[in-house]
Design a protein around this motif. Structure first.
Motif, mmCIF file in Angstrom:
data_model
loop_
_atom_site.group_PDB
_atom_site.id
_atom_site.type_symbol
_atom_site.label_atom_id
_atom_site.label_comp_id
_atom_site.label_asym_id
_atom_site.label_seq_id
_atom_site.Cartn_x
_atom_site.Cartn_y
_atom_site.Cartn_z
ATOM 1 N N UNK A 148 0.759 -1.178 0.104
ATOM 2 C CA UNK A 148 -0.173 0.061 0.163
ATOM 3 C C UNK A 148 0.811 1.428 0.093
ATOM 4 N N UNK A 149 0.628 2.119 -0.918
ATOM 5 C CA UNK A 149 1.317 3.515 -1.036
ATOM 6 C C UNK A 149 0.712 4.365 0.095
ATOM 7 N N UNK A 150 1.495 4.659 1.112
ATOM 8 C CA UNK A 150 0.729 5.233 2.513
ATOM 9 C C UNK A 150 1.313 6.840 2.157
ATOM 10 N N UNK B 263 -7.806 8.274 6.725
ATOM 11 C CA UNK B 263 -8.682 8.973 6.235
ATOM 12 C C UNK B 263 -8.749 8.890 4.594
ATOM 13 N N UNK B 264 -7.393 8.423 4.169
ATOM 14 C CA UNK B 264 -7.518 8.143 2.549
ATOM 15 C C UNK B 264 -8.185 7.033 2.455
ATOM 16 N N UNK B 265 -8.197 5.806 3.286
ATOM 17 C CA UNK B 265 -8.720 4.624 2.935
ATOM 18 C C UNK B 265 -10.190 4.433 3.231
ATOM 19 N N UNK B 266 -10.719 5.474 4.105
ATOM 20 C CA UNK B 266 -12.005 5.339 4.381
ATOM 21 C C UNK B 266 -12.973 6.520 3.472
ATOM 22 N N UNK B 267 -12.189 7.466 3.053
ATOM 23 C CA UNK B 267 -12.955 8.342 2.122
ATOM 24 C C UNK B 267 -12.279 8.320 0.558
ATOM 25 N N UNK B 268 -11.400 7.711 0.454
ATOM 26 C CA UNK B 268 -11.036 7.909 -1.155
ATOM 27 C C UNK B 268 -10.085 9.277 -1.372
ATOM 28 N N UNK B 269 -10.307 9.902 -0.505
ATOM 29 C CA UNK B 269 -9.682 11.272 -0.941
ATOM 30 C C UNK B 269 -8.162 11.063 -0.789
ATOM 31 N N UNK C 176 14.622 4.060 -2.043
ATOM 32 C CA UNK C 176 14.488 4.441 -0.728
ATOM 33 C C UNK C 176 13.068 4.977 -0.392
ATOM 34 N N UNK C 177 12.561 5.733 -1.304
ATOM 35 C CA UNK C 177 11.102 6.095 -1.373
ATOM 36 C C UNK C 177 9.864 5.322 -1.167
ATOM 37 N N UNK C 178 10.247 4.241 -2.104
ATOM 38 C CA UNK C 178 9.121 3.021 -2.111
ATOM 39 C C UNK C 178 9.385 2.272 -0.783
ATOM 40 N N UNK C 179 10.685 2.104 -0.365
ATOM 41 C CA UNK C 179 10.909 1.108 0.873
ATOM 42 C C UNK C 179 10.138 1.734 1.987
ATOM 43 N N UNK C 180 10.060 3.273 2.216
ATOM 44 C CA UNK C 180 9.787 4.045 3.312
ATOM 45 C C UNK C 180 8.338 4.172 3.218
ATOM 46 N N UNK C 181 7.681 4.111 2.160
ATOM 47 C CA UNK C 181 6.394 4.626 1.995
ATOM 48 C C UNK C 181 5.288 3.549 1.353
ATOM 49 N N UNK C 182 5.634 2.005 1.455
ATOM 50 C CA UNK C 182 4.975 0.995 0.965
ATOM 51 C C UNK C 182 4.957 -0.057 2.142
ATOM 52 N N UNK C 183 4.241 0.159 3.139
ATOM 53 C CA UNK C 183 3.660 -0.988 4.003
ATOM 54 C C UNK C 183 2.853 -2.079 3.281
ATOM 55 N N UNK D 143 0.723 -5.758 -6.474
ATOM 56 C CA UNK D 143 1.748 -4.730 -6.485
ATOM 57 C C UNK D 143 1.511 -3.709 -5.819
ATOM 58 N N UNK D 144 1.393 -2.303 -6.290
ATOM 59 C CA UNK D 144 1.194 -1.283 -5.248
ATOM 60 C C UNK D 144 -0.033 -0.753 -5.706
ATOM 61 N N UNK D 145 -0.759 -0.567 -4.490
ATOM 62 C CA UNK D 145 -2.189 -0.099 -4.330
ATOM 63 C C UNK D 145 -2.047 1.366 -3.253
ATOM 64 N N UNK D 146 -2.672 2.519 -3.906
ATOM 65 C CA UNK D 146 -2.467 3.490 -2.996
ATOM 66 C C UNK D 146 -3.411 3.392 -2.019
ATOM 67 N N UNK D 147 -3.227 4.143 -0.791
ATOM 68 C CA UNK D 147 -4.463 3.917 0.415
ATOM 69 C C UNK D 147 -5.790 4.414 0.035
ATOM 70 N N UNK D 148 -5.703 5.356 -0.921
ATOM 71 C CA UNK D 148 -7.147 5.887 -1.281
ATOM 72 C C UNK D 148 -7.931 4.968 -1.899
ATOM 73 N N UNK D 149 -7.224 4.120 -2.790
ATOM 74 C CA UNK D 149 -8.257 2.859 -3.281
ATOM 75 C C UNK D 149 -8.262 1.677 -2.750
ATOM 76 N N UNK D 150 -7.532 1.448 -1.703
ATOM 77 C CA UNK D 150 -7.465 0.154 -0.889
ATOM 78 C C UNK D 150 -8.895 -0.387 -0.534
#
Length: 626
Positions: free
Chosen positions: A300-302, A314-320, A518-525, A542-549
């Protein structure tokens, strides 16, 4: 001593006006030095800032001088004390906030008055260098000497003072209040890219100093109305979505075969096996790894790392998207004051009962007031749990599994449950008793890193065991149940990323030097999706941003009755795999699924427009749901 004082009086009397003028212009310099010394905590750090960021230092002086001189024209010599108190208080609050929340102070904090300091301050101990204290003492002595040996330096005639005040007020308004100078001239003045580090604010404050960085972020305190925002634009976006989808109406009876949904936000959970240099002699999270070979999983891209759980939630619950909001916004506290699109509404439209559980104070991040606006029926906090078991000093994940199952089986209604854990919250230094630790580190790290790492590892080991305890229970349920297990951000393990560099997870401590890896490692739980009835294939998403998960889970489970806003997000995801301030900010880190870059950027632009409408605008989107 008397002779010395007499000599000083005589000397100052002969050079009175010259010394006054010199001190008048020198005082703002001393004030800037004092403020930045608070941030750097050492004279060597202060000297490095002056050397490498000389233009930012001079610009800080310019800002302080404007404020100081305006105060002087209003309140005369009291401006020395007023400006000193004002800037020093801001500097100390910024230092405290960075120590507690790993994020600098913004004007939005002052405007919102978030009121979280009492809850958070218990997590850390304030530390300040003795040299900082001594330097402040020196500043006070300068002030004392000025007023002890000089009469106030006054601009006596109102006919002179008033025009000067008007001139400086106009300068103050143009430079500080309006955005024209920030957006048009600041780059030329100090070489600052207003967009380039907007999402890397710790770097911003380190590189440009507190005063300049705080000034830059003043514009972020206000949400601008997009130039293309109007009813026709919203209607056009919605019509394009509706043309691609057949309307679905769900009756209460047709909802009987729908599964229960449990979304588990595991505080600061992180798969330590991603760091090959760490050896505990055992698999710390065997259940997670088992699930990753059996079901849907991915990263997940946090929107954050180290902290600020509410942003991910907030991102996960609202999609914003947090990137569409002012820097360091806490939406629950600042913006969620009316009903807005949220997956809670989708569940309610499908005849679900919506609940949220959190093993901490319900008022934290203003959740108690925000949740009704994102369609949560009932919110349960730590005060609702009878006889809980604690693990420093939070309620254990194991206890909360028992609490969750009680709510899950309280009645026959379909349920959506948002579960936010707390056990693994920082800090990790000397966290657990020896009797509570079952894991053992094999590496020879420094004692402090080893202690922090061991305590953290115990926390994720417990969280993994609690997850499996829940899944084992759900396997016995006849009711179909879907679980999304994800974590909000990487943990703050110790002092400015030293833990991550010492374990070779990243190669640079300073964020400004991070490369794409480094960015992907630090922002992708990580995350996993599990069901007790349906067999998900082993698939890496693969990668899914928090707003869409959260929306992705609903799409995968064929939840049809959805708010138009979430239909749009589903379409957007087909184009943009990772829409975050990190992986979408620069061209080389965009992850785009098709070759039509123009279409993808249009999706991103329209998403920002819909988000503005629901949070700040006239809510034209409201008419498209009932």
């Amino acid at each position: 001593m008397t002779k010395t004082l007499n000599f000083l009086k005589t000397f100052f009397a002969k050079n009175n006006k010259i010394i006054k003028i010199i001190l008048f212009f020198v005082f703002p310099v001393l004030l800037v030095l004092a403020v930045e010394l608070v941030q750097k905590q050492s004279f060597s750090g202060l000297l490095e800032f002056i050397t490498w960021s000389s233009r930012a230092f001079l610009f800080s002086y310019f800002i302080v001088f404007i404020v100081f001189y305006m105060l002087y024209l209003l309140i005369s010599r009291h401006a020395f004390y007023a400006s000193f108190i004002f800037f020093v208080i801001l500097a100390i609050v910024n230092l405290l906030k960075r120590q507690i929340l790993w994020e600098p102070l913004y004007l939005t904090d002052i405007i919102a008055q978030a009121g979280q300091s009492g809850d958070i301050a218990s997590f850390v101990h304030f530390k300040i260098s003795i040299w900082v204290v001594l330097f402040f003492l020196f500043i006070f002595l300068v002030n004392f000497a000025y007023f002890r040996f000089f009469q106030d330096f006054k601009i006596r005639k109102i006919i002179v003072r008033l025009p000067l005040f008007i001139v400086f007020f106009m300068l103050f308004y143009f430079v500080i209040v309006t955005n024209d100078f920030r957006e048009k001239y600041l780059l030329k003045t100090i070489g600052y890219d207003l967009d380039g580090v907007n999402w890397r604010q710790n770097y911003n404050y380190d590189a440009n100093g507190f005063i300049t960085a705080f000034y830059i972020n003043i514009s972020n305190a206000y949400v601008k109305k997009p130039e293309w925002y109007n009813k026709e634009a919203i209607d056009k976006i919605v019509e394009n979505i509706k043309n691609n989808k057949k309307e679905t109406i769900v009756s209460e009876n047709s909802a009987d075969d729908k599964p229960d949904f449990i979304f588990i936000l595991s505080e600061a959970f992180f798969d330590l096996s991603r760091i090959k240099w760490i050896d505990f002699g055992e698999d710390l999270t065997p259940n997670l790894h088992r699930l990753q070979t059996q079901t849907y999983h991915g990263k997940m891209i946090s929107p954050t790392f180290w902290g600020k759980t509410a942003l991910v939630e907030f991102e996960l619950m609202t999609g914003d998207l947090i990137k569409n909001l002012p820097v360091w916004s806490i939406p629950y506290t600042q913006y969620v004051n009316r009903d807005i699109p949220a997956i809670g509404w989708i569940f309610k439209a499908n005849w679900y009962k919506t609940l949220a559980l959190h093993t901490y104070d319900k008022t934290f991040f203003n959740r108690n007031n925000a949740y009704p606006h994102i369609w949560i029926d009932n919110f349960y906090g730590e005060d609702s749990i009878k006889n809980p078991k604690y693990k420093w000093p939070f309620i254990s994940d194991d206890t909360f599994v028992d609490e969750l199952t009680k709510h899950l089986d309280s009645d026959d209604k379909n349920k959506f449950i948002m579960w936010i854990t707390m056990q693994n919250h920082f800090s990790y230094e000397n966290k657990y008793k020896k009797s509570e630790i079952s894991v053992k580190l094999k590496n020879n790290f420094s004692p402090k890193v080893a202690d922090i790492l061991t305590n953290y590892a115990q926390g994720i080991h417990d969280a993994d065991a609690s997850l499996w305890k829940l899944l084992e229970y759900l396997k016995t349920r006849e009711k179909h149940t879907v679980v999304l297990f994800f974590w909000d951000h990487l943990p703050n393990l110790w002092d400015n990323n030293i833990w991550y560099t010492e374990t070779k997870y990243i190669n640079e401590r300073e964020e400004k030097k991070w490369n794409k890896d480094n960015l992907e490692n630090m922002y992708s739980p990580d995350f996993v999706i599990w069901s007790n009835k349906w067999e998900f294939e082993n698939k890496d998403l693969w990668y899914i941003w928090a707003s869409y998960l959260g929306n992705y889970v609903l799409d995968a489970e064929m939840i049809k009755s959805k708010w138009t806003y979430f239909d749009y997000i589903s379409e957007e995801f087909k184009c943009l795999q990772a829409n975050s301030p990190v992986l979408s900010f620069t061209k080389e880190t965009w992850v785009i699924r098709n070759k039509d870059r123009k279409t993808c950027l249009e999706y991103d632009k329209n998403h920002a427009l819909l988000q503005y409408d629901t949070l700040f605008g006239k809510n034209y989107l409201t008419k498209y749901y009932k």
